[in-house]
Design a protein around this motif. Structure first.
Motif, PDB file in Angstrom:
ATOM      1  N   GLU A   8      -1.882   8.685   3.924  1.00 44.46           N
ATOM      2  CA  GLU A   8      -3.296   8.303   4.004  1.00 44.46           C
ATOM      3  C   GLU A   8      -3.795   8.366   5.450  1.00 44.46           C
ATOM      4  N   MET A   9      -2.985   7.876   6.384  1.00 41.93           N
ATOM      5  CA  MET A   9      -3.385   7.903   7.791  1.00 41.93           C
ATOM      6  C   MET A   9      -3.457   9.343   8.305  1.00 41.93           C
ATOM      7  N   ARG A  10      -2.486  10.175   7.935  1.00 41.19           N
ATOM      8  CA  ARG A  10      -2.490  11.577   8.373  1.00 41.19           C
ATOM      9  C   ARG A  10      -3.715  12.316   7.847  1.00 41.19           C
ATOM     10  N   ALA A  11      -4.170  11.955   6.652  1.00 36.47           N
ATOM     11  CA  ALA A  11      -5.376  12.581   6.099  1.00 36.47           C
ATOM     12  C   ALA A  11      -6.585  12.276   6.978  1.00 36.47           C
ATOM     13  N   LEU A  12      -6.556  11.154   7.658  1.00 33.25           N
ATOM     14  CA  LEU A  12      -7.668  10.763   8.525  1.00 33.25           C
ATOM     15  C   LEU A  12      -7.559  11.364   9.928  1.00 33.25           C
ATOM     16  N   VAL A  13      -6.342  11.444  10.479  1.00 35.34           N
ATOM     17  CA  VAL A  13      -6.189  11.846  11.877  1.00 35.34           C
ATOM     18  C   VAL A  13      -5.636  13.251  12.065  1.00 35.34           C
ATOM     19  N   GLY A  14      -5.192  13.882  10.995  1.00 38.82           N
ATOM     20  CA  GLY A  14      -4.621  15.223  11.121  1.00 38.82           C
ATOM     21  C   GLY A  14      -3.302  15.177  11.874  1.00 38.82           C
ATOM     22  N   HIS A  15      -3.116  16.136  12.782  1.00 39.60           N
ATOM     23  CA  HIS A  15      -1.842  16.251  13.517  1.00 39.60           C
ATOM     24  C   HIS A  15      -1.832  15.472  14.831  1.00 39.60           C
ATOM     25  N   ARG A  16      -2.922  14.758  15.133  1.00 44.50           N
ATOM     26  CA  ARG A  16      -3.007  14.015  16.396  1.00 44.50           C
ATOM     27  C   ARG A  16      -1.837  13.053  16.548  1.00 44.50           C
ATOM     28  N   PRO A  17      -1.487  12.728  17.790  1.00 41.84           N
ATOM     29  CA  PRO A  17      -0.371  11.802  18.020  1.00 41.84           C
ATOM     30  C   PRO A  17      -0.611  10.440  17.373  1.00 41.84           C
ATOM     31  N   MET A  60       7.649   2.641   8.077  1.00 44.42           N
ATOM     32  CA  MET A  60       7.242   1.344   7.566  1.00 44.42           C
ATOM     33  C   MET A  60       5.931   1.499   6.798  1.00 44.42           C
ATOM     34  N   GLU A  61       5.851   0.858   5.652  1.00 50.55           N
ATOM     35  CA  GLU A  61       4.610   0.793   4.896  1.00 50.55           C
ATOM     36  C   GLU A  61       3.842  -0.445   5.342  1.00 50.55           C
ATOM     37  N   PHE A  62       2.543  -0.417   5.201  1.00 41.63           N
ATOM     38  CA  PHE A  62       1.701  -1.551   5.594  1.00 41.63           C
ATOM     39  C   PHE A  62       2.159  -2.811   4.854  1.00 41.63           C
ATOM     40  N   GLY A  63       2.394  -3.889   5.600  1.00 40.87           N
ATOM     41  CA  GLY A  63       2.801  -5.161   5.027  1.00 40.87           C
ATOM     42  C   GLY A  63       4.299  -5.377   4.954  1.00 40.87           C
ATOM     43  N   ALA A  64       5.098  -4.357   5.256  1.00 42.78           N
ATOM     44  CA  ALA A  64       6.560  -4.481   5.184  1.00 42.78           C
ATOM     45  C   ALA A  64       7.127  -4.887   6.543  1.00 42.78           C
ATOM     46  N   SER A  65       8.308  -5.477   6.519  1.00 46.40           N
ATOM     47  CA  SER A  65       9.025  -5.787   7.760  1.00 46.40           C
ATOM     48  C   SER A  65       9.959  -4.622   8.086  1.00 46.40           C
ATOM     49  N   PHE A  66      10.529  -4.650   9.290  1.00 45.65           N
ATOM     50  CA  PHE A  66      11.519  -3.633   9.652  1.00 45.65           C
ATOM     51  C   PHE A  66      12.720  -3.706   8.704  1.00 45.65           C
ATOM     52  N   ALA A  67      13.210  -4.921   8.431  1.00 42.32           N
ATOM     53  CA  ALA A  67      14.381  -5.078   7.563  1.00 42.32           C
ATOM     54  C   ALA A  67      14.082  -4.578   6.150  1.00 42.32           C
ATOM     55  N   GLU A  68      12.927  -4.916   5.613  1.00 41.68           N
ATOM     56  CA  GLU A  68      12.548  -4.442   4.273  1.00 41.68           C
ATOM     57  C   GLU A  68      12.426  -2.923   4.240  1.00 41.68           C
ATOM     58  N   THR A  69      11.893  -2.362   5.315  1.00 43.43           N
ATOM     59  CA  THR A  69      11.763  -0.906   5.406  1.00 43.43           C
ATOM     60  C   THR A  69      13.136  -0.255   5.401  1.00 43.43           C
ATOM     61  N   CYS A  70      14.054  -0.810   6.165  1.00 43.24           N
ATOM     62  CA  CYS A  70      15.416  -0.288   6.202  1.00 43.24           C
ATOM     63  C   CYS A  70      16.026  -0.292   4.801  1.00 43.24           C
ATOM     64  N   GLN A  71      15.897  -1.378   4.095  1.00 46.35           N
ATOM     65  CA  GLN A  71      16.473  -1.490   2.753  1.00 46.35           C
ATOM     66  C   GLN A  71      15.838  -0.484   1.785  1.00 46.35           C
ATOM     67  N   ARG A  72      14.529  -0.406   1.774  1.00 48.91           N
ATOM     68  CA  ARG A  72      13.819   0.509   0.862  1.00 48.91           C
ATOM     69  C   ARG A  72      14.181   1.962   1.150  1.00 48.91           C
ATOM     70  N   GLU A  73      14.130   2.323   2.421  1.00 49.48           N
ATOM     71  CA  GLU A  73      14.375   3.715   2.795  1.00 49.48           C
ATOM     72  C   GLU A  73      15.835   4.108   2.596  1.00 49.48           C
ATOM     73  N   MET A  94       0.859  -1.175   0.000  1.00 47.10           N
ATOM     74  CA  MET A  94       0.000   0.000   0.000  1.00 47.10           C
ATOM     75  C   MET A  94       0.906   1.239   0.000  1.00 47.10           C
ATOM     76  N   ALA A  95       0.884   1.943  -1.073  1.00 49.38           N
ATOM     77  CA  ALA A  95       1.763   3.111  -1.219  1.00 49.38           C
ATOM     78  C   ALA A  95       1.285   4.277  -0.357  1.00 49.38           C
ATOM     79  N   ASP A  96       2.241   4.945   0.218  1.00 56.64           N
ATOM     80  CA  ASP A  96       2.000   6.187   0.935  1.00 56.64           C
ATOM     81  C   ASP A  96       1.041   6.042   2.126  1.00 56.64           C
ATOM     82  N   TYR A  97       1.221   4.989   2.848  1.00 55.56           N
ATOM     83  CA  TYR A  97       0.372   4.669   3.993  1.00 55.56           C
ATOM     84  C   TYR A  97       0.305   5.809   5.015  1.00 55.56           C
ATOM     85  N   ILE A  98       1.445   6.409   5.338  1.00 57.53           N
ATOM     86  CA  ILE A  98       1.477   7.459   6.364  1.00 57.53           C
ATOM     87  C   ILE A  98       0.650   8.664   5.930  1.00 57.53           C
TER      88      ILE A  98
END
Length: 155
Positions: free
Chosen positions: A7-16, A51-64, A1-5
């Motif tokens: 999408e979530m920010r669009a729903l919650v705004g600046h909330r923690p 991290m994007e939805f469905g990714a592992s920490f290791a995969e996230t590290c590599q992608r980023e 799922m591309a750009d997960y963060i």
């Protein structure tokens, strides 16, 4: 799922939000640490990100790492998890960052030599001469890398 963060920010705004991230510590043969000068805040940090939805920490590290630094890496060792660090971005987004910091080795690519939307530049630094870092968690991460390197000298 591309750009997960976003999408979530669009729903919650600046909330923690509790967000999972991963970063890599790449050391050269002189034990200098590669850091990224961030385009969003101007501070320095470890190449890494959310991290994007469905990714592992290791995969996230590599992608980023590839996105932020231009370097293809492979995680070698989990150095440490950081789970109680808070940051408010300049736009007001509030976060609790849960970050997996990996020791990584380069398996391809080359350090970015141009500005991107996330990175002004990348540069190696002596561990005792790092620049002003992005946030408190980045400072803790540098100390964890120093502790890791010091453990090699006592083994």
């Amino acid at each position: 799922m591309a750009d997960y963060i976003h999408e979530m920010r669009a729903l919650v705004g600046h909330r923690p939000m509790i967000l999972n991230t991963a970063a890599g510590a790449l050391l050269d043969d002189q034990h200098r640490l590669l850091l990224q000068e961030r385009a969003d805040t101007g501070g320095w940090s470890f190449p890494g990100g959310y991290m994007e939805f469905g990714a592992s920490f290791a995969e996230t590290c590599q992608r980023e790492y590839l996105e932020d630094a231009g370097i293809k890496v492979e995680p070698v060792k989990l150095i440490k998890f950081f789970d109680k660090d808070f940051y408010t971005y300049p736009n007001g987004d509030q976060t609790q960052l849960i970050t997996a910091l990996y020791l990584v080795r380069q398996v391809g690519g080359k350090p970015l030599d141009h500005v991107t939307n996330e990175t002004k530049r990348v540069k190696y630094f002596d561990l005792d001469k790092v620049p002003t870092l992005f946030n408190g968690q980045s400072n803790k991460m540098v100390q964890a890398v120093i502790n890791e390197v010091n453990s090699w000298q006592t083994d």
